[in-house]
Design a protein around this motif. Structure first.
Motif, PDB file in Angstrom:
ATOM      1  N   LEU A  97      -3.516 -10.182  26.631  1.00 12.32           N
ATOM      2  CA  LEU A  97      -2.748  -8.995  26.235  1.00 12.32           C
ATOM      3  C   LEU A  97      -2.133  -9.177  24.854  1.00 12.32           C
ATOM      4  CD1 LEU A  97      -0.972  -8.091  29.585  1.00 12.32           C
ATOM      5  CD2 LEU A  97      -2.705  -6.747  28.410  1.00 12.32           C
ATOM      6  N   GLU A  98      -1.605 -10.341  24.576  1.00 10.12           N
ATOM      7  CA  GLU A  98      -0.996 -10.593  23.267  1.00 10.12           C
ATOM      8  C   GLU A  98      -2.040 -10.549  22.154  1.00 10.12           C
ATOM      9  OE1 GLU A  98       1.734 -11.277  20.309  1.00 10.12           O
ATOM     10  OE2 GLU A  98       2.075 -10.685  22.375  1.00 10.12           O
ATOM     11  N   ARG A  99      -3.220 -11.149  22.373  1.00 10.70           N
ATOM     12  CA  ARG A  99      -4.287 -11.102  21.361  1.00 10.70           C
ATOM     13  C   ARG A  99      -4.719  -9.662  21.104  1.00 10.70           C
ATOM     14  NH1 ARG A  99      -6.205 -15.711  24.069  1.00 10.70           N
ATOM     15  NH2 ARG A  99      -7.710 -14.464  25.214  1.00 10.70           N
ATOM     16  N   TRP A 100      -4.847  -8.877  22.180  1.00 16.81           N
ATOM     17  CA  TRP A 100      -5.246  -7.478  22.024  1.00 16.81           C
ATOM     18  C   TRP A 100      -4.192  -6.709  21.227  1.00 16.81           C
ATOM     19  CZ3 TRP A 100      -2.769  -3.041  23.480  1.00 16.81           C
ATOM     20  CH2 TRP A 100      -3.504  -1.871  23.315  1.00 16.81           C
ATOM     21  N   ALA A 101      -2.927  -6.923  21.562  1.00 10.44           N
ATOM     22  CA  ALA A 101      -1.846  -6.211  20.867  1.00 10.44           C
ATOM     23  C   ALA A 101      -1.835  -6.577  19.384  1.00 10.44           C
ATOM     24  CB  ALA A 101      -0.505  -6.541  21.515  1.00 10.44           C
TER      25      ALA A 101
ATOM     26  N   MET B 119      -0.088  -3.674  17.546  1.00 13.33           N
ATOM     27  CA  MET B 119       0.951  -3.255  18.491  1.00 13.33           C
ATOM     28  C   MET B 119       1.762  -4.483  18.872  1.00 13.33           C
ATOM     29  SD  MET B 119      -1.076  -0.575  20.890  1.00 13.33           S
ATOM     30  CE  MET B 119       0.351  -0.277  21.899  1.00 13.33           C
ATOM     31  N   ARG B 120       2.966  -4.244  19.387  1.00 12.97           N
ATOM     32  CA  ARG B 120       3.819  -5.353  19.802  1.00 12.97           C
ATOM     33  C   ARG B 120       4.422  -5.053  21.159  1.00 12.97           C
ATOM     34  NH1 ARG B 120       7.995  -5.323  15.307  1.00 12.97           N
ATOM     35  NH2 ARG B 120       7.073  -3.332  14.904  1.00 12.97           N
ATOM     36  N   PHE B 121       4.611  -6.097  21.927  1.00 15.16           N
ATOM     37  CA  PHE B 121       5.378  -5.991  23.164  1.00 15.16           C
ATOM     38  C   PHE B 121       6.819  -6.327  22.824  1.00 15.16           C
ATOM     39  CE2 PHE B 121       1.126  -6.912  24.832  1.00 15.16           C
ATOM     40  CZ  PHE B 121       1.013  -5.893  25.758  1.00 15.16           C
ATOM     41  N   ASN B 122       7.751  -5.648  23.462  1.00 14.16           N
ATOM     42  CA  ASN B 122       9.165  -5.957  23.265  1.00 14.16           C
ATOM     43  C   ASN B 122       9.492  -7.174  24.117  1.00 14.16           C
ATOM     44  OD1 ASN B 122      11.922  -6.115  23.099  1.00 14.16           O
ATOM     45  ND2 ASN B 122      12.245  -3.914  23.325  1.00 14.16           N
ATOM     46  N   LYS B 123       9.405  -8.349  23.518  1.00 20.76           N
ATOM     47  CA  LYS B 123       9.578  -9.593  24.262  1.00 20.76           C
ATOM     48  C   LYS B 123      10.987  -9.744  24.802  1.00 20.76           C
ATOM     49  CE  LYS B 123       5.849 -11.569  21.667  1.00 20.76           C
ATOM     50  NZ  LYS B 123       5.422 -12.443  20.621  1.00 20.76           N
ATOM     51  N   ALA B 124      11.963  -9.094  24.167  1.00 20.17           N
ATOM     52  CA  ALA B 124      13.339  -9.163  24.651  1.00 20.17           C
ATOM     53  C   ALA B 124      13.477  -8.481  26.018  1.00 20.17           C
ATOM     54  CB  ALA B 124      14.289  -8.520  23.639  1.00 20.17           C
ATOM     55  N   LYS B 125      12.574  -7.544  26.317  1.00 21.77           N
ATOM     56  CA  LYS B 125      12.630  -6.843  27.601  1.00 21.77           C
ATOM     57  C   LYS B 125      11.710  -7.459  28.651  1.00 21.77           C
ATOM     58  CE  LYS B 125      12.751  -2.360  27.619  1.00 21.77           C
ATOM     59  NZ  LYS B 125      12.350  -0.962  27.376  1.00 21.77           N
ATOM     60  N   CYS B 126      10.957  -8.486  28.284  1.00 21.84           N
ATOM     61  CA  CYS B 126      10.031  -9.113  29.222  1.00 21.84           C
ATOM     62  C   CYS B 126      10.791 -10.011  30.186  1.00 21.84           C
ATOM     63  CB  CYS B 126       8.972  -9.927  28.481  1.00 21.84           C
ATOM     64  SG  CYS B 126       7.830  -8.908  27.535  1.00 21.84           S
ATOM     65  N   LYS B 127      10.529  -9.857  31.452  1.00 23.53           N
ATOM     66  CA  LYS B 127      11.192 -10.641  32.495  1.00 23.53           C
ATOM     67  C   LYS B 127      10.140 -11.185  33.449  1.00 23.53           C
ATOM     68  CE  LYS B 127      15.291  -9.144  31.187  1.00 23.53           C
ATOM     69  NZ  LYS B 127      15.642  -9.675  29.937  1.00 23.53           N
ATOM     70  N   VAL B 128      10.430 -12.335  34.022  1.00 25.32           N
ATOM     71  CA  VAL B 128       9.553 -12.937  35.021  1.00 25.32           C
ATOM     72  C   VAL B 128      10.370 -13.142  36.287  1.00 25.32           C
ATOM     73  CG1 VAL B 128       8.105 -14.907  35.642  1.00 25.32           C
ATOM     74  CG2 VAL B 128       8.199 -14.136  33.263  1.00 25.32           C
ATOM     75  N   PRO B 129      10.204 -12.275  37.284  1.00 23.16           N
ATOM     76  CA  PRO B 129      10.895 -12.510  38.558  1.00 23.16           C
ATOM     77  C   PRO B 129      10.097 -13.501  39.402  1.00 23.16           C
ATOM     78  CG  PRO B 129       9.794 -10.394  38.617  1.00 23.16           C
ATOM     79  CD  PRO B 129       9.554 -10.989  37.249  1.00 23.16           C
ATOM     80  N   HIS B 130      10.745 -14.521  39.862  1.00 21.92           N
ATOM     81  CA  HIS B 130      10.113 -15.519  40.732  1.00 21.92           C
ATOM     82  C   HIS B 130      10.609 -15.263  42.146  1.00 21.92           C
ATOM     83  CE1 HIS B 130       8.497 -17.983  37.460  1.00 21.92           C
ATOM     84  NE2 HIS B 130       9.610 -17.715  36.820  1.00 21.92           N
ATOM     85  N   LEU B 131       9.694 -14.910  43.026  1.00 20.78           N
ATOM     86  CA  LEU B 131      10.066 -14.589  44.397  1.00 20.78           C
ATOM     87  C   LEU B 131       9.678 -15.732  45.323  1.00 20.78           C
ATOM     88  CD1 LEU B 131       8.756 -10.922  44.333  1.00 20.78           C
ATOM     89  CD2 LEU B 131      11.052 -11.734  43.798  1.00 20.78           C
ATOM     90  N   SER B 132      10.350 -15.876  46.394  1.00 22.75           N
ATOM     91  CA  SER B 132      10.146 -16.841  47.471  1.00 22.75           C
ATOM     92  C   SER B 132      10.968 -18.103  47.252  1.00 22.75           C
ATOM     93  CB  SER B 132       8.670 -17.204  47.696  1.00 22.75           C
ATOM     94  OG  SER B 132       8.257 -18.221  46.823  1.00 22.75           O
ATOM     95  N   GLN B 133      11.243 -18.761  48.339  1.00 24.87           N
ATOM     96  CA  GLN B 133      11.995 -20.008  48.284  1.00 24.87           C
ATOM     97  C   GLN B 133      11.065 -21.138  47.857  1.00 24.87           C
ATOM     98  OE1 GLN B 133      13.604 -20.366  52.200  1.00 24.87           O
ATOM     99  NE2 GLN B 133      15.331 -19.025  51.751  1.00 24.87           N
TER     100      GLN B 133
ATOM    101  N   TYR C 108       6.386 -18.764  31.611  1.00 23.97           N
ATOM    102  CA  TYR C 108       5.235 -18.120  30.992  1.00 23.97           C
ATOM    103  C   TYR C 108       5.607 -17.731  29.576  1.00 23.97           C
ATOM    104  CZ  TYR C 108       3.506 -17.825  35.756  1.00 23.97           C
ATOM    105  OH  TYR C 108       3.075 -18.140  37.006  1.00 23.97           O
ATOM    106  N   THR C 109       4.612 -17.646  28.702  1.00 19.82           N
ATOM    107  CA  THR C 109       4.881 -17.266  27.326  1.00 19.82           C
ATOM    108  C   THR C 109       4.051 -16.043  26.948  1.00 19.82           C
ATOM    109  OG1 THR C 109       3.159 -18.740  26.454  1.00 19.82           O
ATOM    110  CG2 THR C 109       5.374 -19.645  26.626  1.00 19.82           C
ATOM    111  N   LEU C 110       4.600 -15.268  26.045  1.00 22.22           N
ATOM    112  CA  LEU C 110       3.900 -14.104  25.501  1.00 22.22           C
ATOM    113  C   LEU C 110       3.930 -14.269  23.988  1.00 22.22           C
ATOM    114  CD1 LEU C 110       2.531 -11.391  26.083  1.00 22.22           C
ATOM    115  CD2 LEU C 110       4.771 -10.322  25.921  1.00 22.22           C
ATOM    116  N   GLY C 111       2.790 -14.620  23.420  1.00 18.47           N
ATOM    117  CA  GLY C 111       2.732 -14.843  21.987  1.00 18.47           C
ATOM    118  C   GLY C 111       3.457 -16.109  21.558  1.00 18.47           C
ATOM    119  N   GLY C 112       3.431 -17.130  22.381  1.00 19.02           N
ATOM    120  CA  GLY C 112       4.058 -18.401  22.036  1.00 19.02           C
ATOM    121  C   GLY C 112       5.550 -18.447  22.267  1.00 19.02           C
TER     122      GLY C 112
END
Length: 110
Positions: A75-79, A84-98, A105-109
């Motif tokens: 996705l980052e290479r395509w953008a 185009m750019r992703f708003n990395k400040a709004k990117c979140k990774v919810p980790h579910l389960s115990q 994870y990284t988006l564009g390094g």
């Protein structure tokens, strides 16, 4: 090249040339993303609403975590290629389960 202006409450700005990118509020970015995703090998599920995109996948093995990172890289290479750019400040990774190891994870390094 596209020429744009902004209108708010009956007042308009001057026309200005825009050399790249997608105008805010435009559906062009979403259409391009849909075309890319429809023609790609992304393994994660993407859901879109307005200008928000969610990528999700159940992960139970290391391979699943690697697949998520590979899809983020695609996705980052395509953008980048489509100015185009992703708003990395709004990117979140919810980790579910115990007991989740909460892989980073990284988006564009980042």
């Amino acid at each position: 090249m596209v020429t744009l202006r902004v209108a708010i409450n009956g007042s308009t700005s001057k026309w200005r040339p825009e050399m790249s990118g997608v105008p805010l509020g435009s559906v062009l970015g979403l259409m391009l993303l849909n075309i890319f995703v429809g023609n790609s090998v992304i393994k994660c599920t993407l859901s879109k609403f307005a200008d928000d995109t969610k990528m999700c996948r159940a992960v139970d093995m290391l391979g699943g975590r690697d697949a998520i990172q590979k899809d983020l890289n695609r996705l980052e290479r395509w953008a980048r290629a489509n100015l185009m750019r992703f708003n990395k400040a709004k990117c979140k990774v919810p980790h579910l389960s115990q007991g989740n190891p909460k892989r980073k994870y990284t988006l564009g390094g980042e």
